[in-house]
Structure formats: C-alpha cells, structure tokens
Write a protein that holds these residues in place. Structure first.
Motif, short mmCIF file in Angstrom:
data_model
loop_
_atom_site.label_atom_id
_atom_site.label_comp_id
_atom_site.label_asym_id
_atom_site.label_seq_id
_atom_site.Cartn_x
_atom_site.Cartn_y
_atom_site.Cartn_z
N PRO A 37 95.48 37.88 50.26
CA PRO A 37 94.30 38.73 50.38
C PRO A 37 93.07 37.88 50.14
N ARG A 38 92.03 38.09 50.94
CA ARG A 38 90.81 37.34 50.70
C ARG A 38 90.06 38.02 49.57
N PRO A 39 89.34 37.24 48.79
CA PRO A 39 88.57 37.88 47.72
C PRO A 39 87.63 38.91 48.35
N ALA A 40 87.56 40.08 47.75
CA ALA A 40 86.65 41.11 48.27
C ALA A 40 85.24 40.54 48.24
N ARG A 41 84.40 40.95 49.16
CA ARG A 41 83.02 40.46 49.16
C ARG A 41 82.39 40.87 47.85
N ALA A 42 81.78 39.93 47.17
CA ALA A 42 81.14 40.25 45.91
C ALA A 42 80.04 41.28 46.16
N ALA A 43 79.90 42.22 45.22
CA ALA A 43 78.89 43.26 45.39
C ALA A 43 77.54 42.60 45.61
N GLY A 44 76.83 43.07 46.60
CA GLY A 44 75.57 42.44 46.94
C GLY A 44 74.39 43.09 46.21
N ILE A 45 73.23 42.67 46.63
CA ILE A 45 72.00 43.23 46.07
C ILE A 45 71.63 44.46 46.88
N LYS A 46 71.18 45.52 46.23
CA LYS A 46 70.81 46.74 46.93
C LYS A 46 69.43 47.16 46.44
#
Ligand SMILES: Cc1cc2nc3c(=O)[nH]c(=O)nc-3n(C[C@H](O)[C@H](O)[C@H](O)COP(=O)(O)OP(=O)(O)OC[C@H]3O[C@@H](n4cnc5c(N)ncnc54)[C@H](O)[C@@H]3O)c2cc1C
Lengths: 316, 261
Positions: free
Chosen positions: B231-240
């Motif tokens: 599994p690829r690391p989930a995209r790190a939570a971004g800036i919102k």
C-alpha cells in the motif's frame, strides 16, 4: 546487450513527447530500436525529429495502417518482433497503444503489463493500482516483455538521436484487414499542451456551471492543459477528449488543480498519481479535499481570477 | 443474430481493495457487475430489439459469458434480469489469478464454439483496468475488431456492423462483416434498470457453469508475475484554507513555495 523495441508514438505526424520517455526506459534494459509505422512518404520527416537514446530505427510505410487501424499496426509489429526477437517492446499507454500491445502479446505468445509508471534495468515494471493506493512490482516471465508505459511518468533523456535507419517493406496479413476505416476525424488540437503530457493540469467540474473561462484563465497563466470531470463532459460543457478519470484520460502531472470537482472515485482514478494536488471547492466536505495538498474552501468564480492575477504578477 | 456479451464480476468501485499474494483479494469485498459491462449488455439488447427482439425460440439471442468464481452468478443474474437470454460461466479453481492472456483464451474458446455473430464487451474492467481483453479476443479468433464504439449500427440482412470509434486521437468511422468483436464506451447509452418482471424472469434463466476441462482448455500460469506489492502511504493531510477574499493569493503563495511557478 539485449535489444529493446519501442513503438514511436505519434500525434498525427508529429513525434509525441512520450516517445523519448519510452526510449529512456528502454535504454535502461538494452539497446533501443525505434519502430516507425506510418503512411507512405512520411517516415523520413518523423525519423529526423526523434530524440532520446535510440540506436537504430526500423521504419515501415504502409497504406493499410490508416485503412485498417489497430490490427494492421499490431500485425506489422508482430512480424518484426517474431523476426528480430527483441527482449522487450515498449508502447505508450493509451487506448490505441494498449490494444496494439494486447494483440502483439497474443501473436507472439508473450506476457503483457499495462500502465507501468517505471521500468527497471532488469525489466521489472512498477504499476500503481486501485486508484493509486497500491504499488505493484511485476515482471514478464514468458516471451517478449511487452509493456505499456504511462505518458509523463518517466523523466525523458531528450538528447539528439542519430540512429541507423533501416527501411523495411512488409505487407499486412489478410486477417488484420477485416475492419475498414471509412472516415477519420482527428480532434483539433488547441494551443494548450496535450493533457497527458502537460506538467500542469487545471480541471473544471459541475461547479463551473458550464463556464470554463475562469478555469481556462488560470490554465493559460500557468501554461497548463485543461481537464474536465465527466459531469462537465456529459453536460457538453467541454469535449470528451478532456475528460480525466476512469473512462477518460489518466494524467500524472507535477500539479493538478481541481476546480468545482467533488472527487468521485472514478475521477480520482485518473488524477490521483499527480505529484501535487490543489483543490478549489465551496463544499468543505467534498471528498476531493482528502487527497489535496492544498485546498481552498471557496467559490471558484472568486478564487480562480485572483489566483490567475497572482500567477501573472509573479511571472512578470 | 446471436450476440454474446462478455461480463466480469468486480469488487464494488467504492470498496477498499487490497492485494493478497500478488492478486486482488476478492473475498473480502462486495462484488458487482462491472459498471462498464452494463453498457455492453444494454447495447446488445438494443441491437436485438431494433431487429425483432430476443423472444425465446426467435431469430435473435443475447448470451452472457463470464469467467470467474461461482459467486459471479450474482453479477450474471443482473445481466439476465436486464433481458439477456442465457449465460455461460467458466469457473475453475485453476483460473484464480488469471491474467489477460488466459482470460482472453478462455473467453475466445467459449465464443468460438457458440456460433455467435457479434461479441460485445465493456472497454475495461474497473478492477484490472487493462483495456486489452476485447482486442485479444479479436486477435485470437481472427475476427474483426471494432472497439471503443460510441455508436453501433447493425445490418443483419447484410451481416455487417458499423461503428464510430471514439478515442484520445479522434473519431473514426469503421465497419466490418460478421463475426466481429466490439467494445462500447460509456457514452453510448443509458443502461436500463432491471424491471421486477425482468428480475423474476431471470431466476428461471439458465446459467451453464463449465470448468476448464468442459471447454477443452488447459490453463497455464500467468505470464506476468507480481514480485511484491505494498500500500502506498496515504497522502498526508494537506493545508485547507477558507476563502475570505485572499484564497486565490494563498493558493499562489503555496504554488510558489513548492516552486511550481
Ligand atoms: C462507469 C462510470 C465511469 C465514470 N467515469 C468518470 C470519469 O472518467 N471521470 C469523471 O470525472 N467522472 C467519471 N464518472 C462520474 C463520477 O462518478 C462523478 O459523477 C463525476 O466525476 C462528478 O463530476 P463533478 O465532480 O464535476 O460533479 P459533482 O460531483 O456534482 O461535484 C461538483 C462539485 O463542485 C462544487 N461546486 C459547485 N459550485 C461551485 C463553485 N461555484 N465553486 C467551487 N466549487 C463549486 C460542489 O461543491 C461539488 O463538490 C464515472 C461514473 C461511472 C458510473
């Protein structure tokens, strides 16, 4: 050293950027021979614009390619592959390239891997599956290693090529001539970069409400291609050729800007492997924010023009 | 006219998918009829309906062909409840983890002996996404390949079929004589919902389940071998950020920070 074939990828009569990417991947595995398949009288011009690590060219001109399409291409390639026995054959991963690869695999008793995003010297391919959530490494274990490679995923070496050129005469087998193409309408290419090759893609969805001016404005400021969700193409707001997603194109740009797109799984299937994802959406709960590196909760008609201004200001 | 439609049962598009020993874990997820195959079933039904229908014992029929585990009968029932006449399921433990090479061999073998005029497929399965099986079936049978059809016109009297092929490159008009292998794109039609009557009728329709021995094929191992998967690391939570007038500017600052402009 083993010999690797690549199929020169053409857009009309022009060599696409993907061709040098295929050559670059091929050169990791061996000496690259580029196959040029085209109409009579057109190959010399194509060969002269090839770039990348290409050692030799095999060029075949045939009237039958335009009349009989995919099976005719596959038939000619299968004949040369059977004769010259390369270790691998690399083709661009789009509808046309994948179908050719599939037919050549059957004709030459070979395994096939599609949609590779990388290839190693030993022929191991990297694929991203399940909407980009899983990385798979695999290798072909029988016959010629036939692999299709996604455009824009391999950094191309575009040094000038000075290959030796062999012009070959071959005829298409009857079994590959069962379909007759009676008319061809190529899509007119606008002034913007090709969607699958672009470094930046700005896409619009249902949130544009049919008005793509703000999306196009930002795209032009960034030198980007314009994409669309299926909601936008189904509504007739943007041509189907610009659709990104499961039943549209798969893009892997440095930057993907999704505007007024909710992020349905079928849309994500076509853009999730973009390096950086930026989102403008007025619904803070839209699932597209889950995969965004930077998201603006706001009205695209307010945010995009400001962003466009800002980009232009920084560039000047 | 005898039409075959090749369909596949796939994990629900929304289900979380994972790999076990190099193949997709199909046990742990909800399975459905591949979305894109519904368009092929619908188009086959429209073709026969335009030429006298597919009443039992009539001139036309639509046969569903699928390869998969026994429980693929659920997806096949859906196609039958839309209005197809009958079905063939090739099910064999030896086919677990089959690649496109094997899948096309199995489907072609069944099609070859069925006396079909046309074979319809979806453009791809939503799980494997290779988009090569229709072309491979055509290559194996030596039948005409009419794939990525955005429209289909059949002339049963002349035994010909014409399509417009819609791809990245443009739109081609092309045609061929029977027999031919078609794939249809999702813009071609709007698949019908099975009616109550259709669902009831489908329960009485035959699904002929065959194993590899019955169709006379011996299975080879896959010719593409998975070395590993992760599994690829989930995209790190971004800036919102919430736009209060300078969201556009903040967006540009982000791009500049990333050296994207
Ligand atoms: C077989 C099949 C294949 C498919 N293939 C594809 C495919 O290839 N590509 C694809 O994209 N889809 C595909 N879909 C469709 C997909 O499921 C979604 O329906 C589609 O992606 C939705 O498009 P959208 O995000 O533009 O629209 P919506 O889901 O309606 O989202 C619109 C978004 O815009 C936002 N918005 C509205 N107004 C504004 C505004 N003024 N400013 C900012 N934001 C605003 C809303 O908050 C919302 O999040 C497929 C579906 C099926 C069944």
């Amino acid at each position: 050293m083993s010999n690797v074939f690549i199929l020169v990828d053409l857009q009309g009569d022009a060599v696409s950027k993907t061709t040098a990417e295929l050559a670059t991947a091929g050169a990791r595995m061996g000496e690259v021979t580029a196959i040029v398949l085209t109409q009579p009288g057109k190959s010399a011009a194509i060969v002269s614009t090839l770039t990348g690590p290409i050692s030799s060219v095999i060029s075949i001109e045939s009237e039958d390619l335009a009349t009989h399409g995919v099976p005719a291409y596959a038939d000619l390639i299968s004949q040369i592959v059977t004769e010259k026995k390369p270790s691998a054959l690399l083709i661009a991963s789009h509808a046309f390239g994948k179908e050719i690869a599939g037919r050549v695999a059957i004709a030459t008793d070979s395994g096939i891997i599609t949609d590779a995003v990388d290839v190693a010297a030993d022929g191991t391919a990297t694929q991203l599956v399940f909407g980009g959530s899983t990385t798979v490494h695999s290798k072909i274990s029988h016959g010629v290693s036939i692999m299709t490679i996604r455009p824009n995923t391999i950094e191309a070496n575009t040094a000038a090529a000075s290959p030796t050129v062999e012009n070959v005469t071959k005829s298409v087998s009857d079994v590959a001539k069962k379909v007759r193409i009676t008319a061809t309408q190529p899509f007119v290419k606008g002034g913007r970069p090709e969607l699958t090759e672009a470094n930046i893609v700005v896409s619009g969805g249902r949130g544009t409400n049919g008005d793509f001016a703000a999306v196009e404005g930002l795209a032009d400021a960034l030198g980007a291609a314009v994409g669309a969700s299926r909601a936008a193409t189904d509504a007739g707001w943007y041509p189907h050729t610009h659709q990104v997603g499961q039943t549209g194109k798969t893009v892997s740009p440095q930057l993907y800007v999704a505007c007024g797109i909710s992020g349905a799984i079928q849309h994500r299937a076509g853009m999730q492997t973009s390096k950086t994802i930026v989102v403008v959406n007025k619904d803070a709960e839209a699932p597209i924010f889950d995969i965004a590196d930077f998201g603006v909760i706001g009205d695209l008609f307010a945010v995009l023009p400001k962003a466009t201004e800002g980009v232009i200001a920084r560039k000047s | 006219m005898k039409i075959a439609v090749c369909v596949k049962q796939v994990p629900d598009s929304w289900a979380e998918k994972k790999m076990i020993n190099g193949t997709l874990d199909r046990e742990g997820v909800d399975a459905v009829l591949n979305d894109l195959d519904e368009y092929a079933v619908e188009e086959a039904l429209r073709i026969v309906e335009a030429h006298g229908g597919n009443e039992e014992g009539g001139a036309n029929s639509v046969t569903i062909i699928s390869m998969g585990p026994e429980r693929a009968t659920e997806a096949i029932r859906k196609a039958l409840s839309m209005g197809a006449n009958d079905a063939i399921l090739i099910s064999d433990g030896a086919l677990a983890g089959a690649d496109a090479i094997t899948t096309s061999a199995v489907l072609a073998k069944v099609i070859e002996t069925g006396g079909f005029d046309l074979v319809l497929c979806g453009t791809e399965s939503t799980d494997a996404r290779m988009s090569v099986v229709p072309a491979m079936i055509s290559a194996r049978l030596g039948w005409a390949q009419l794939t990525f059809a955005g429209s289909v016109v059949v002339d049963p009297a002349a035994s010909t079929v014409a399509i417009t092929r819609v791809t990245d490159a443009g739109v081609d008009s092309m045609g061929a004589s029977f027999p031919a292998v078609l794939s249809v794109i999702e813009k071609i039609n709007e698949p019908r919902y099975p009616s109550f009557k259709g669902i009831m009728a489908s329960k009485k329709k035959t699904i002929d389940v065959r194993d590899c021995a019955a169709i006379g094929i011996s299975v080879q191992g896959a010719w593409s071998l998975v070395a590993d998967s992760a599994p690829r690391p989930a995209r790190a939570a971004g800036i919102k950020v919430t736009d209060s007038g300078d969201g556009g500017k903040e967006l540009v600052d982000f791009l500049a920070g990333k050296k994207l402009i």
